[in-house]
Design an enzyme around this catalytic site. Structure first.
Site, short mmCIF file in Angstrom:
data_model
loop_
_atom_site.label_atom_id
_atom_site.label_comp_id
_atom_site.label_asym_id
_atom_site.label_seq_id
_atom_site.Cartn_x
_atom_site.Cartn_y
_atom_site.Cartn_z
CE LYS A 1 -2.00 1.95 3.74
NZ LYS A 1 -3.17 1.84 4.70
CG ASP B 1 -7.54 4.12 2.08
OD1 ASP B 1 -8.55 3.57 1.31
OD2 ASP B 1 -7.79 5.20 2.57
#
Ligand code: SF4
Length: 138
Positions: A45, A64
């Site tokens: 991420k 997210d």
């Protein structure tokens, strides 16, 4: 005050990342997923955030909590694991838009499609959303 100690974990991550940059990359931030992910405190991420926003490279889609939740509401994925959500999203959007897509979904998740109380009556994509609730029904 929320979770005490959270800042300590973040500080540890940042120091670990900085040490990793110094030791393995002469203090520079590398520009590839393969080099970023092994660094301390960096997952896929964060690597996507760095590559997309600092270097303009669309190597993946940052997933997210907002991106995952809205993608499931839109039935773009059924996965809950971020890596699997990303794998489902990648073929659905043109590569040059991957970084922008994350920003748009995160903004939408903060402003309109908020967790537990999505404002479907105000949502500009309600017509396309299989999870849209009618005004007055939640
Ligand atoms: S219609 Fe409702 S559930 Fe669907 S994206 Fe918009 S706010 Fe979220």
């Amino acid at each position: 005050m929320r979770s005490t100690g959270f800042f300590r974990a973040k500080t540890r991550s940042l120091i670990g990342f900085a040490m990793g940059l110094l030791e393995r990359h002469a203090g520079s931030v590398p520009r590839s997923m393969a080099e970023l992910v092994p660094l301390p405190g960096i997952g896929r991420k964060t690597a996507n955030v760095i590559l997309g926003n600092a270097f303009g490279k669309n190597e993946g889609i940052t997933v997210d909590t907002h991106v995952g939740r809205i993608s499931r509401l839109l039935r773009l994925t059924r996965a809950t694991d971020a890596v699997k959500v990303e794998r489902d999203l990648l073929p659905l959007f043109p590569r040059p838009k991957w970084t922008l897509l994350s920003h748009l979904l995160i903004s939408h998740g903060r402003a309109v499609c908020v967790a537990r109380r999505p404002r479907c009556a105000e949502c500009p994509i309600a017509g396309e959303c299989p999870s849209a609730r009618q005004a007055g029904h939640g």
